[in-house]
Motif scaffolding. Structure first.
Motif, PDB file in Angstrom:
ATOM      1  N   ASP A  71       0.803  -1.225   0.000  1.00 64.70           N
ATOM      2  CA  ASP A  71       0.000   0.000   0.000  1.00 64.70           C
ATOM      3  C   ASP A  71       0.836   1.275   0.000  1.00 64.70           C
ATOM      4  OD1 ASP A  71      -2.277  -1.494  -0.076  1.00 64.70           O
ATOM      5  OD2 ASP A  71      -2.814  -1.220   2.038  1.00 64.70           O
ATOM      6  N   SER A  72       1.864   1.329   0.839  1.00 62.52           N
ATOM      7  CA  SER A  72       2.622   2.578   0.932  1.00 62.52           C
ATOM      8  C   SER A  72       3.348   2.895  -0.374  1.00 62.52           C
ATOM      9  CB  SER A  72       3.616   2.509   2.090  1.00 62.52           C
ATOM     10  OG  SER A  72       4.539   1.455   1.904  1.00 62.52           O
ATOM     11  N   SER A  73       3.810   1.862  -1.072  1.00 60.03           N
ATOM     12  CA  SER A  73       4.478   2.087  -2.353  1.00 60.03           C
ATOM     13  C   SER A  73       3.509   2.654  -3.380  1.00 60.03           C
ATOM     14  CB  SER A  73       5.074   0.775  -2.875  1.00 60.03           C
ATOM     15  OG  SER A  73       6.104   0.313  -2.036  1.00 60.03           O
ATOM     16  N   TYR A  74       2.304   2.128  -3.402  1.00 61.70           N
ATOM     17  CA  TYR A  74       1.340   2.594  -4.397  1.00 61.70           C
ATOM     18  C   TYR A  74       0.778   3.970  -4.049  1.00 61.70           C
ATOM     19  CZ  TYR A  74       1.609  -1.621  -7.139  1.00 61.70           C
ATOM     20  OH  TYR A  74       2.068  -2.630  -7.963  1.00 61.70           O
ATOM     21  N   ARG A  75       0.726   4.299  -2.763  1.00 60.70           N
ATOM     22  CA  ARG A  75       0.337   5.664  -2.406  1.00 60.70           C
ATOM     23  C   ARG A  75       1.374   6.662  -2.917  1.00 60.70           C
ATOM     24  NH1 ARG A  75      -1.490   3.196   2.472  1.00 60.70           N
ATOM     25  NH2 ARG A  75       0.528   3.573   3.477  1.00 60.70           N
ATOM     26  N   MET A  76       2.658   6.311  -2.779  1.00 63.88           N
ATOM     27  CA  MET A  76       3.702   7.209  -3.274  1.00 63.88           C
ATOM     28  C   MET A  76       3.693   7.258  -4.795  1.00 63.88           C
ATOM     29  SD  MET A  76       5.897   9.410  -2.597  1.00 63.88           S
ATOM     30  CE  MET A  76       5.761   9.193  -0.811  1.00 63.88           C
ATOM     31  N   ALA A  77       3.408   6.123  -5.437  1.00 67.95           N
ATOM     32  CA  ALA A  77       3.327   6.101  -6.902  1.00 67.95           C
ATOM     33  C   ALA A  77       2.234   7.037  -7.395  1.00 67.95           C
ATOM     34  CB  ALA A  77       3.077   4.680  -7.384  1.00 67.95           C
ATOM     35  N   LYS A  78       1.152   7.119  -6.651  1.00 68.40           N
ATOM     36  CA  LYS A  78       0.062   8.016  -7.029  1.00 68.40           C
ATOM     37  C   LYS A  78       0.506   9.469  -6.940  1.00 68.40           C
ATOM     38  CE  LYS A  78      -4.759   9.153  -5.948  1.00 68.40           C
ATOM     39  NZ  LYS A  78      -5.929   8.846  -5.089  1.00 68.40           N
ATOM     40  N   VAL A  79       1.253   9.798  -5.889  1.00 68.74           N
ATOM     41  CA  VAL A  79       1.745  11.163  -5.719  1.00 68.74           C
ATOM     42  C   VAL A  79       2.675  11.551  -6.862  1.00 68.74           C
ATOM     43  CG1 VAL A  79       3.190  12.660  -4.283  1.00 68.74           C
ATOM     44  CG2 VAL A  79       1.521  11.136  -3.211  1.00 68.74           C
ATOM     45  N   LEU A  80       3.532  10.614  -7.278  1.00 65.53           N
ATOM     46  CA  LEU A  80       4.510  10.884  -8.330  1.00 65.53           C
ATOM     47  C   LEU A  80       3.956  10.617  -9.725  1.00 65.53           C
ATOM     48  CD1 LEU A  80       7.605   9.247  -6.580  1.00 65.53           C
ATOM     49  CD2 LEU A  80       7.233  11.696  -6.957  1.00 65.53           C
ATOM     50  N   ASN A  81       2.711  10.164  -9.785  1.00 61.40           N
ATOM     51  CA  ASN A  81       2.050   9.840 -11.055  1.00 61.40           C
ATOM     52  C   ASN A  81       2.824   8.760 -11.829  1.00 61.40           C
ATOM     53  OD1 ASN A  81      -0.044  10.067 -12.936  1.00 61.40           O
ATOM     54  ND2 ASN A  81       1.074  11.579 -14.171  1.00 61.40           N
ATOM     55  N   ILE A  82       3.350   7.775 -11.107  1.00 61.96           N
ATOM     56  CA  ILE A  82       4.056   6.653 -11.734  1.00 61.96           C
ATOM     57  C   ILE A  82       3.026   5.693 -12.322  1.00 61.96           C
ATOM     58  CG2 ILE A  82       5.546   4.653 -11.300  1.00 61.96           C
ATOM     59  CD1 ILE A  82       6.865   6.252  -9.071  1.00 61.96           C
ATOM     60  N   PRO A  83       3.184   5.292 -13.573  1.00 58.03           N
ATOM     61  CA  PRO A  83       2.187   4.417 -14.203  1.00 58.03           C
ATOM     62  C   PRO A  83       2.328   2.975 -13.718  1.00 58.03           C
ATOM     63  CG  PRO A  83       3.991   4.812 -15.726  1.00 58.03           C
ATOM     64  CD  PRO A  83       4.279   5.638 -14.510  1.00 58.03           C
ATOM     65  N   THR A  84       1.324   2.478 -13.050  1.00 55.14           N
ATOM     66  CA  THR A  84       1.342   1.097 -12.571  1.00 55.14           C
ATOM     67  C   THR A  84       0.010   0.425 -12.900  1.00 55.14           C
ATOM     68  OG1 THR A  84       0.447   1.657 -10.388  1.00 55.14           O
ATOM     69  CG2 THR A  84       2.850   1.711 -10.645  1.00 55.14           C
ATOM     70  N   LEU A  85       0.038  -0.884 -13.004  1.00 53.41           N
ATOM     71  CA  LEU A  85      -1.196  -1.643 -13.175  1.00 53.41           C
ATOM     72  C   LEU A  85      -1.873  -1.858 -11.827  1.00 53.41           C
ATOM     73  CD1 LEU A  85       0.103  -4.350 -15.695  1.00 53.41           C
ATOM     74  CD2 LEU A  85      -1.225  -2.290 -16.217  1.00 53.41           C
ATOM     75  N   GLY A  86      -1.055  -1.996 -10.781  1.00 53.70           N
ATOM     76  CA  GLY A  86      -1.588  -2.300  -9.464  1.00 53.70           C
ATOM     77  C   GLY A  86      -2.331  -1.173  -8.801  1.00 53.70           C
ATOM     78  N   SER A  87      -2.262   0.030  -9.352  1.00 52.13           N
ATOM     79  CA  SER A  87      -2.991   1.148  -8.757  1.00 52.13           C
ATOM     80  C   SER A  87      -4.494   1.001  -8.938  1.00 52.13           C
ATOM     81  CB  SER A  87      -2.520   2.470  -9.375  1.00 52.13           C
ATOM     82  OG  SER A  87      -2.727   2.464 -10.776  1.00 52.13           O
ATOM     83  N   THR A  88      -4.904   0.307  -9.990  1.00 51.00           N
ATOM     84  CA  THR A  88      -6.336   0.103 -10.250  1.00 51.00           C
ATOM     85  C   THR A  88      -6.753  -1.359 -10.168  1.00 51.00           C
ATOM     86  OG1 THR A  88      -5.865   0.008 -12.628  1.00 51.00           O
ATOM     87  CG2 THR A  88      -6.506   2.148 -11.710  1.00 51.00           C
ATOM     88  N   ASP A  89      -5.784  -2.264 -10.226  1.00 51.43           N
ATOM     89  CA  ASP A  89      -6.069  -3.701 -10.152  1.00 51.43           C
ATOM     90  C   ASP A  89      -5.140  -4.320  -9.117  1.00 51.43           C
ATOM     91  OD1 ASP A  89      -6.711  -6.355 -10.542  1.00 51.43           O
ATOM     92  OD2 ASP A  89      -5.522  -6.542 -12.378  1.00 51.43           O
ATOM     93  N   PHE A  90      -5.688  -4.596  -7.933  1.00 52.88           N
ATOM     94  CA  PHE A  90      -4.865  -5.064  -6.826  1.00 52.88           C
ATOM     95  C   PHE A  90      -4.075  -6.313  -7.190  1.00 52.88           C
ATOM     96  CE2 PHE A  90      -4.067  -7.668  -3.108  1.00 52.88           C
ATOM     97  CZ  PHE A  90      -3.472  -6.759  -2.250  1.00 52.88           C
ATOM     98  N   ASN A  91      -4.649  -7.240  -7.889  1.00 53.74           N
ATOM     99  CA  ASN A  91      -3.966  -8.496  -8.212  1.00 53.74           C
ATOM    100  C   ASN A  91      -2.709  -8.270  -9.048  1.00 53.74           C
ATOM    101  OD1 ASN A  91      -5.796 -10.093  -6.792  1.00 53.74           O
ATOM    102  ND2 ASN A  91      -7.146 -10.330  -8.569  1.00 53.74           N
ATOM    103  N   SER A  92      -2.698  -7.179  -9.827  1.00 57.48           N
ATOM    104  CA  SER A  92      -1.536  -6.889 -10.671  1.00 57.48           C
ATOM    105  C   SER A  92      -0.300  -6.540  -9.847  1.00 57.48           C
ATOM    106  CB  SER A  92      -1.851  -5.742 -11.630  1.00 57.48           C
ATOM    107  OG  SER A  92      -2.846  -6.126 -12.560  1.00 57.48           O
ATOM    108  N   ARG A  93      -0.504  -6.163  -8.596  1.00 56.16           N
ATOM    109  CA  ARG A  93       0.627  -5.853  -7.729  1.00 56.16           C
ATOM    110  C   ARG A  93       1.491  -7.089  -7.486  1.00 56.16           C
ATOM    111  NH1 ARG A  93      -1.813  -2.054  -2.837  1.00 56.16           N
ATOM    112  NH2 ARG A  93      -2.940  -0.561  -4.165  1.00 56.16           N
TER     113      ARG A  93
END
Length: 409
Positions: free
Chosen positions: A113-135
């Motif tokens: 969770d903490s990694s994806y919260r920071m990814a959101k702040v930095l606008n890093i493109p991830t699959l796991g931000s919208t699809d938990f299983n992709s993490r």
């Protein structure tokens, strides 16, 4: 003492004294329920690192708290890395203290969770931000390329992101075309660390925020005859030095300040020293010197904070406030680069004229003769990558200063 003084001292002390064998914890089990904080220590000399071609890489990453091990004492360097793990490694490498635990030990929080919260702040493109299983699914080179490209402050997707990392040599992959890059190939844990390490050797100090709009760049067409990528550094290489390599050269007065020079000789050239710095070196105009019990020079340091007009260089030609990180890597090798704009090179006396580089993890126990082991350190400006600090000292000096800090605390 200025804030910049404190930063320089803190930066150097951190890398000087995190030289004990690093401890890692069981933080990388994707499907583990993190409902307690019973961390089990594991050894960086685990069986699956012993003899592995990336052992030095992992020892470096463990010491920098970039990657962690598993409860069974292994690191699984050849195991595919998930997007969540890759993101954590990437963020930690550039100073973000993301953890694997849910906040306040609540069971509804996942270690990613903490990694994806920071990814959101930095606008890093991830699959796991919208699809938990992709993490938890292994990440491909394509997605990793998009993440790395975003950290450069540009917004590129798919083949454009791949072109960008190829042209700029940002991953360590020697591909010249998109086909050679093998975008759908899964990345292993060792590859992920290698990619991060290559970014650092290319001078990356921070993760920039990705813009919202797609970046309009004129990217070149790639072919098998392309001259890409840019320089990809051979990692963990170093060169042998001679005693002369530890000398300081005063270009203004045409003086050579050599190890073993007497204090009287130095004070004949620069006057008497009446003050000491925090490392217990005697301060002289534009440089500081450490003497042994017989008043012979055994170490020195120069920096641009106290001495903006200092005109000094090392034997190999690294000039304070002029030379860059890349010149240091070229002349001394990549093995000494730690992270965050700091490089520490260690050399053990082999004979009367030669000093051999030490590649293994440095610790109190690994150094048999601290007085005959020298450390050559550089600190670089994080924005310009210019050298702003150079130091030569024995490993015994490092240990002595560490003991003093312990006593003060």
């Amino acid at each position: 003492m200025t804030k910049k003084h404190l930063w320089l001292i803190g930066s150097l002390v951190t890398t000087l004294f995190l030289t004990d064998t690093a401890t890692a914890f069981n933080l990388d089990i994707e499907d583990q329920d993190y409902t307690d904080f019973n961390y089990k220590k594991v050894n960086q000399n685990s069986s699956d690192l012993d003899g592995h071609q990336e052992k030095l890489l992992f020892q470096w990453a463990i010491n920098q708290n970039i990657i962690n091990g598993y409860p069974d004492g292994n690191y699984m360097p050849d195991k595919p890395i998930s997007e969540g793990e890759f993101l954590k490694v990437f963020l930690r490498a550039f100073g973000y203290h993301v953890s694997n635990q849910g906040v306040f030990n609540e069971s509804n929080h996942h270690w990613t969770d903490s990694s994806y919260r920071m990814a959101k702040v930095l606008n890093i493109p991830t699959l796991g931000s919208t699809d938990f299983n992709s993490r938890l699914i292994p990440i491909t080179r394509r997605k990793a390329a998009e993440i790395i490209t975003s950290s450069q402050g540009v917004n590129l997707e798919g083949d454009d992101a791949i072109k960008y990392v190829i042209v700029h040599g940002l991953t360590g992959v020697t591909a010249r075309t998109i086909e050679e890059f093998e975008a759908d190939q899964i990345i292993t844990r060792s590859e992920a660390v290698k990619w991060v390490r290559q970014l650092m050797l290319k001078g990356m100090m921070e993760i920039k925020q990705r813009p919202v709009a797609i970046t309009n760049l004129a990217l070149p067409e790639l072919s098998n005859s392309s001259e890409w990528p840019e320089v990809i550094y051979e990692d963990f290489n170093a060169v042998k030095l001679t005693l002369e390599d530890f000398n300081l050269y005063d270009m203004t007065n045409n003086n050579v300040i050599s190890l073993g020079t007497s204090r009287d000789q130095i004070e004949d050239m620069y006057g008497e020293s009446n003050e000491m710095n925090i490392f217990n070196y005697n301060n002289y105009p534009y440089f500081s010197a450490e003497f042994d019990s017989e008043n012979s020079l055994m170490g020195w340091e120069i920096n641009t904070i106290d001495n903006k007009h200092a005109n000094y260089k090392t034997y190999k030609g690294i000039v304070l406030n002029k030379s860059t990180l890349f010149e240091v890597l070229e002349l001394y090798g990549t093995a000494g680069y730690a992270a965050d704009g700091i490089a520490n090179y260690y050399y053990e006396k082999a004979n009367e004229t030669e000093y051999k580089p030490i590649f293994n993890t440095i610790s109190r126990e690994s150094i048999k003769n601290p007085d005959n082991t020298y450390m050559l350190s550089f600190i670089f400006n994080k924005k310009t990558l210019i050298v702003e600090y150079i130091n030569v000292s024995t490993f015994q000096t490092v240990l002595n200063f560490n003991q003093e800090l312990d006593q003060r605390n």
